[in-house]
Scaffold this active site. Structure first.
Site, PDB file in Angstrom:
ATOM      1  N   ARG A  62      50.803 -28.897 -23.099  1.00 18.64           N
ATOM      2  CA  ARG A  62      51.929 -28.046 -23.455  1.00 18.64           C
ATOM      3  C   ARG A  62      51.673 -26.650 -22.916  1.00 18.64           C
ATOM      4  O   ARG A  62      50.620 -26.063 -23.176  1.00 18.64           O
ATOM      5  CB  ARG A  62      52.094 -27.979 -24.978  1.00 18.64           C
ATOM      6  CG  ARG A  62      53.037 -26.885 -25.488  1.00 18.64           C
ATOM      7  CD  ARG A  62      54.483 -27.172 -25.164  1.00 18.64           C
ATOM      8  NE  ARG A  62      55.354 -26.095 -25.644  1.00 18.64           N
ATOM      9  CZ  ARG A  62      56.626 -25.964 -25.301  1.00 18.64           C
ATOM     10  NH1 ARG A  62      57.186 -26.839 -24.466  1.00 18.64           N
ATOM     11  NH2 ARG A  62      57.359 -24.983 -25.774  1.00 18.64           N
ATOM     12  N   SER A  65      54.714 -20.332 -24.224  1.00 20.61           N
ATOM     13  CA  SER A  65      54.752 -18.881 -24.059  1.00 20.61           C
ATOM     14  C   SER A  65      54.605 -18.193 -25.402  1.00 20.61           C
ATOM     15  O   SER A  65      55.273 -18.565 -26.377  1.00 20.61           O
ATOM     16  CB  SER A  65      56.065 -18.453 -23.404  1.00 20.61           C
ATOM     17  OG  SER A  65      56.182 -18.997 -22.106  1.00 20.61           O
ATOM     18  N   CYS A  78      64.731 -18.594 -32.772  1.00 20.54           N
ATOM     19  CA  CYS A  78      64.314 -19.455 -31.670  1.00 20.54           C
ATOM     20  C   CYS A  78      63.616 -20.688 -32.236  1.00 20.54           C
ATOM     21  O   CYS A  78      63.350 -20.778 -33.435  1.00 20.54           O
ATOM     22  CB  CYS A  78      63.372 -18.698 -30.722  1.00 20.54           C
ATOM     23  SG  CYS A  78      61.787 -18.232 -31.494  1.00 20.54           S
ATOM     24  N   GLU A 105      55.300 -13.013 -23.764  1.00 18.72           N
ATOM     25  CA  GLU A 105      56.269 -12.744 -24.835  1.00 18.72           C
ATOM     26  C   GLU A 105      57.663 -12.466 -24.260  1.00 18.72           C
ATOM     27  O   GLU A 105      57.816 -11.752 -23.267  1.00 18.72           O
ATOM     28  CB  GLU A 105      55.806 -11.528 -25.648  1.00 18.72           C
ATOM     29  CG  GLU A 105      56.627 -11.231 -26.880  1.00 18.72           C
ATOM     30  CD  GLU A 105      56.234 -12.086 -28.074  1.00 18.72           C
ATOM     31  OE1 GLU A 105      57.157 -12.491 -28.823  1.00 18.72           O
ATOM     32  OE2 GLU A 105      55.028 -12.326 -28.275  1.00 18.72           O
ATOM     33  N   GLY A 106      58.677 -13.056 -24.889  1.00 18.52           N
ATOM     34  CA  GLY A 106      60.050 -12.799 -24.466  1.00 18.52           C
ATOM     35  C   GLY A 106      60.342 -13.249 -23.058  1.00 18.52           C
ATOM     36  O   GLY A 106      61.026 -12.554 -22.308  1.00 18.52           O
ATOM     37  N   ARG A 107      59.842 -14.439 -22.683  1.00 11.65           N
ATOM     38  CA  ARG A 107      59.954 -14.945 -21.310  1.00 11.65           C
ATOM     39  C   ARG A 107      59.364 -13.956 -20.298  1.00 11.65           C
ATOM     40  O   ARG A 107      59.837 -13.811 -19.188  1.00 11.65           O
ATOM     41  CB  ARG A 107      61.411 -15.256 -20.940  1.00 11.65           C
ATOM     42  CG  ARG A 107      62.042 -16.329 -21.817  1.00 11.65           C
ATOM     43  CD  ARG A 107      63.349 -16.845 -21.248  1.00 11.65           C
ATOM     44  NE  ARG A 107      63.957 -17.766 -22.192  1.00 11.65           N
ATOM     45  CZ  ARG A 107      65.152 -17.585 -22.753  1.00 11.65           C
ATOM     46  NH1 ARG A 107      65.882 -16.539 -22.441  1.00 11.65           N
ATOM     47  NH2 ARG A 107      65.621 -18.456 -23.614  1.00 11.65           N
ATOM     48  N   ASP A 139      64.440 -14.795 -16.615  1.00  9.62           N
ATOM     49  CA  ASP A 139      63.139 -15.356 -17.001  1.00  9.62           C
ATOM     50  C   ASP A 139      62.102 -14.820 -16.033  1.00  9.62           C
ATOM     51  O   ASP A 139      62.219 -15.019 -14.816  1.00  9.62           O
ATOM     52  CB  ASP A 139      63.198 -16.886 -16.946  1.00  9.62           C
ATOM     53  CG  ASP A 139      62.011 -17.555 -17.619  1.00  9.62           C
ATOM     54  OD1 ASP A 139      60.952 -16.917 -17.758  1.00  9.62           O
ATOM     55  OD2 ASP A 139      62.139 -18.728 -17.998  1.00  9.62           O
ATOM     56  N   ARG A 141      58.904 -15.620 -16.028  1.00 11.18           N
ATOM     57  CA  ARG A 141      57.751 -16.513 -15.942  1.00 11.18           C
ATOM     58  C   ARG A 141      57.814 -17.373 -14.676  1.00 11.18           C
ATOM     59  O   ARG A 141      58.884 -17.773 -14.244  1.00 11.18           O
ATOM     60  CB  ARG A 141      57.705 -17.421 -17.175  1.00 11.18           C
ATOM     61  CG  ARG A 141      57.639 -16.676 -18.486  1.00 11.18           C
ATOM     62  CD  ARG A 141      57.881 -17.596 -19.662  1.00 11.18           C
ATOM     63  NE  ARG A 141      59.213 -18.203 -19.620  1.00 11.18           N
ATOM     64  CZ  ARG A 141      59.664 -19.114 -20.475  1.00 11.18           C
ATOM     65  NH1 ARG A 141      58.867 -19.539 -21.442  1.00 11.18           N
ATOM     66  NH2 ARG A 141      60.880 -19.602 -20.381  1.00 11.18           N
ATOM     67  N   THR A 162      57.592 -30.754 -22.545  1.00 11.09           N
ATOM     68  CA  THR A 162      58.501 -29.665 -22.200  1.00 11.09           C
ATOM     69  C   THR A 162      59.936 -30.157 -22.115  1.00 11.09           C
ATOM     70  O   THR A 162      60.184 -31.331 -21.862  1.00 11.09           O
ATOM     71  CB  THR A 162      58.109 -29.020 -20.857  1.00 11.09           C
ATOM     72  OG1 THR A 162      58.896 -27.842 -20.646  1.00 11.09           O
ATOM     73  CG2 THR A 162      58.324 -29.977 -19.688  1.00 11.09           C
ATOM     74  N   LYS A 167      58.984 -25.835 -15.512  1.00 13.28           N
ATOM     75  CA  LYS A 167      57.553 -26.022 -15.753  1.00 13.28           C
ATOM     76  C   LYS A 167      57.040 -27.234 -14.983  1.00 13.28           C
ATOM     77  O   LYS A 167      55.947 -27.198 -14.407  1.00 13.28           O
ATOM     78  CB  LYS A 167      57.283 -26.185 -17.251  1.00 13.28           C
ATOM     79  CG  LYS A 167      57.523 -24.927 -18.066  1.00 13.28           C
ATOM     80  CD  LYS A 167      57.189 -25.143 -19.534  1.00 13.28           C
ATOM     81  CE  LYS A 167      57.433 -23.879 -20.351  1.00 13.28           C
ATOM     82  NZ  LYS A 167      57.148 -24.055 -21.786  1.00 13.28           N
TER      83      LYS A 167
END
Length: 214
Positions: A62, A65, A78, A105-107, A139, A141, A162, A167
């Site tokens: 997994r 984030s 969320c 944090e926060g995407r 995003d 990430r 996911t 990902k």
């Protein structure tokens, strides 16, 4: 932007109420890191919780984030904490697996910017619109660090927990074969239904069940 270096900085025994893990700390460095109009930290941390034999067969993995509001304070804006608990349960039930807890944090926009985004969401914007209003991308990430860490752990095949196709694509592009996608869907709540709808409609996440669908 690719990381210029990724290294393990610590490893220790880690008993939890879920089960017994090894906890490993990693740091990745990249130069001139930006997301939209904003600079990002050049050093990113990642914690790996490792259980059992992760090499005899593709382990459950997994990529999670960091979400202080959800994981620590049990926010119902969320589904993050619910997904974290689901993933840990699946890993413990399997007796082997890896949780990669990424400092995103926060995407990836950071905690204070995430709280500013909450303010904008209270005014009617969705999560994507709020991030963009703050000058970020939807995003920030890219999941390069989890791919690099799996390589350092000598794991080249995974069963990935996911709902996010990005990902899967990121690991595959890093040379990590995703032999199975395991759903990370949890029971929906009215308080985060719009959040899930935005992820499905604007970010391509696989969300099959919403409260309004029932």
């Amino acid at each position: 932007m690719a990381f210029t270096s990724v290294k393990k900085v610590a490893e220790a025994d880690f008993p939890t109420r879920w089960g017994h893990f090894r906890i490993l700390g990693f740091e990745g460095v990249k130069e001139n890191a930006k997301c939209g109009e904003n600079d990002l930290p050049e050093v990113e941390g990642l914690v790996a919780l490792v259980m059992g034999d992760i090499h005899s067969a593709p382990p459950l993995v997994r990529i999670h984030s960091q979400c202080l509001t959800g994981d620590v304070f049990h926010s119902l804006r969320c589904d993050c904490r619910l997904q974290l608990e689901l993933a840990l349960s699946k890993i413990v039930d399997a007796g082997t697996g890896i949780l990669l807890y990424e400092q995103q944090e926060g995407r990836g926009i950071g905690l204070m910017a995430k709280l500013k985004a909450y303010e904008l969401q209270d005014q009617g914007l969705d999560t994507v619109e709020a991030n963009e209003q703050l000058g970020f991308e939807a995003d920030c990430r890219a999941y390069e660090l989890p791919g690099a860490v799996l390589k350092l752990l000598n794991v080249d095949k995974v069963r990935l927990i996911t709902n996010n196709p990005d990902k899967v694509a990121a690991l595959e592009s890093a040379g990590i074969a995703v032999v199975e996608r395991v759903s990370a869907e949890v029971a929906p709540e009215e308080t985060f239904e719009r959040y899930l709808k935005t992820k499905r409609e604007k970010m391509g996440h696989i969300v099959d069940v919403l409260v309004s669908d029932e």
